[in-house]
Design an enzyme around this catalytic site. Structure first.
Site, PDB file in Angstrom:
ATOM      1  N   ALA A 192       0.829  -1.210   0.000  1.00 26.33           N
ATOM      2  CA  ALA A 192       0.000   0.000   0.000  1.00 26.33           C
ATOM      3  C   ALA A 192       0.863   1.260   0.000  1.00 26.33           C
ATOM      4  O   ALA A 192       0.545   2.245  -0.680  1.00 26.33           O
ATOM      5  CB  ALA A 192      -0.943   0.003   1.200  1.00 26.33           C
ATOM      6  N   ASP A 193       1.947   1.256   0.756  1.00 24.60           N
ATOM      7  CA  ASP A 193       2.854   2.401   0.764  1.00 24.60           C
ATOM      8  C   ASP A 193       3.457   2.644  -0.611  1.00 24.60           C
ATOM      9  O   ASP A 193       3.491   3.781  -1.111  1.00 24.60           O
ATOM     10  CB  ASP A 193       3.986   2.166   1.766  1.00 24.60           C
ATOM     11  CG  ASP A 193       3.603   2.532   3.193  1.00 24.60           C
ATOM     12  OD1 ASP A 193       2.710   3.371   3.372  1.00 24.60           O
ATOM     13  OD2 ASP A 193       4.206   1.979   4.121  1.00 24.60           O
TER      14      ASP A 193
END
Length: 421
Positions: A192-193
């Site tokens: 997600a980052d």
């Protein structure tokens, strides 16, 4: 400081796709720094604003730490090094009135500000978008948070692991529940980052292009949860189309068979059979041509329906020979196939080296410092690696001398508002 100055002028003179744009990067950890590293790779001048005497949290996220030419551990963690090349580190205490005033001076001459603080928390410093657009209407201001600037969870901290769980990623990642080791799994990297960093870099460039016609900047509101949901892509559409909740399939594919990992007598390998013609070629290459004319398996729809039967047949067959033998046979008929490399094997892969995905950069601590390169290949404005990830406050003097007098800079140092590396 000579090596810093030389690097700066080399970067200034090198024409990258984003040369001429200045980015103030107030972000830390991964999503924000990943975004700004992409912008730096493309030629933007990225000024990393860090807390004096502490810096980006990831500077201490180790081991491993970079080893010096003498073989000793430095204070530069591999985690920090992975996301901060090409930037200039300026250590400013933005909690102080003097630090805030200094950053506002820099905003006046900047194109982009990137931050990943909790929604609304920079307002108390006068460094929020509404405050800064008053002094620079052309500013592109990008905020990265876990849940966005508004909504019922906007004030919650956002961590990649939590987002992978909430955002559905872990529900479709991992082995099936009915098999050994079954259960939800996070991705091996901060998915997600990293994807939010990529989307943020795209959004910033889009806003800069829009500014050409409008003359105005804008606020970009990036959320890890939004990006995670968007990244569900095919699986989300499978659910919206069928109303059946996708489950975990381990290394198998929800819509294509055979498209997974198989064990051999020695090792494991991957088959990614994308269509019926490839399946026929696969069956011939492994000396099981009858499978390609079996009414259950002739078309992909049938192979998906009878997945368990076909996979069991193939799995038993592949146990008769080593993985490398099967890979060579299948590769010869141009069906996608491959071994599963560890990271050492990946980085030594001939194609990876040819594509310059492992690059050497000048670093004051290590002559043979190497890093993972950028996948962006531009014919006229190629990525250039001219500056290693900076030490904390390494470029404070170099950058701030453009914004304050020598006397003011000395006073700021005395007040510990800024830190020289």
């Amino acid at each position: 400081m000579n090596h810093v100055s030389d690097a700066y002028y080399r970067m200034r003179d090198a024409m990258g796709a984003l040369t001429g744009f200045r980015v103030l990067d107030l972000s830390r950890i991964l999503a924000g720094p990943w975004c700004s590293q992409i912008l730096a790779d493309l030629g933007a001048e990225v000024i990393k604003i860090e807390k004096p005497f502490q810096g980006d949290d990831t500077r201490i996220w180790g081991p491993p730490f970079l080893k010096t030419d003498q073989g000793e551990d430095s204070n530069e963690s591999a985690y920090y090094l992975s996301a901060n090349r090409g930037k200039y580190s300026v250590a400013i205490d933005m909690a102080s009135v003097e630090g805030q005033a200094l950053i506002k001076k820099m905003v006046l001459e900047s194109d982009v500000l990137l931050e990943n603080y909790k929604a609304g928390s920079l307002k108390k410093y006068g460094l929020d978008y509404e405050s800064l657009k008053e002094i620079n209407p052309k500013l592109v201001y990008c905020s990265i948070t876990g849940f966005g600037q508004k909504g019922p969870r906007a004030q919650e901290p956002g961590y990649d692991f939590i987002i992978q769980g909430l955002g559905g990623m872990m529900s479709v990642t991992g082995e099936r529940d009915d098999l050994p080791g079954g259960g939800p799994q996070k991705a091996g990297l901060a998915f997600a980052d990293l994807t939010t960093g990529l989307y943020a870099a795209i959004a910033i460039q889009a806003a800069l292009l829009s500014r050409v016609s409008t003359g105005e900047g804008q606020h970009i509101d990036m959320a890890l949860l939004d990006t995670q949901v968007a990244s569900l892509s095919v699986l989300a559409m499978n659910y919206l189309t069928s109303e059946k909740i996708p489950g975990r399939l381990g290394n198998a594919h929800a819509n294509i068979v055979p498209y997974q990992v198989f064990k051999a007598s020695q090792g494991e390998f991957i088959i990614a059979c994308g269509n019926d013609q490839q399946f026929k070629a696969l069956c011939e290459s492994i000396e099981r041509p009858e499978l390609a004319v079996d009414s259950r398996f002739k078309q992909n729809k049938g192979r998906v329906t009878h997945r368990d039967v076909l996979v069991e047949i193939l799995q038993q067959h592949f146990m008769s020979k080593p993985a490398q033998v099967w890979v060579e046979r299948i590769h010869a008929v141009q069906v996608p196939v491959g071994m599963i490399n560890n990271l050492q094997q990946t980085l030594e892969e001939e194609q990876v080296r040819f594509r310059e995905m492992v690059v050497q950069i000048e670093h004051p601590l290590k002559k043979d410092y190497v890093s993972i390169g950028s996948p962006i290949k531009l014919s006229k404005t190629p990525v250039q690696y001219t500056k290693a990830p900076p030490f904390l406050g390494e470029d404070t003097d170099l950058i701030l001398q453009r914004f304050v007098s020598p006397q003011e800079l000395a006073q700021l140092k005395d007040q510990r508002v800024v830190q020289q590396g």
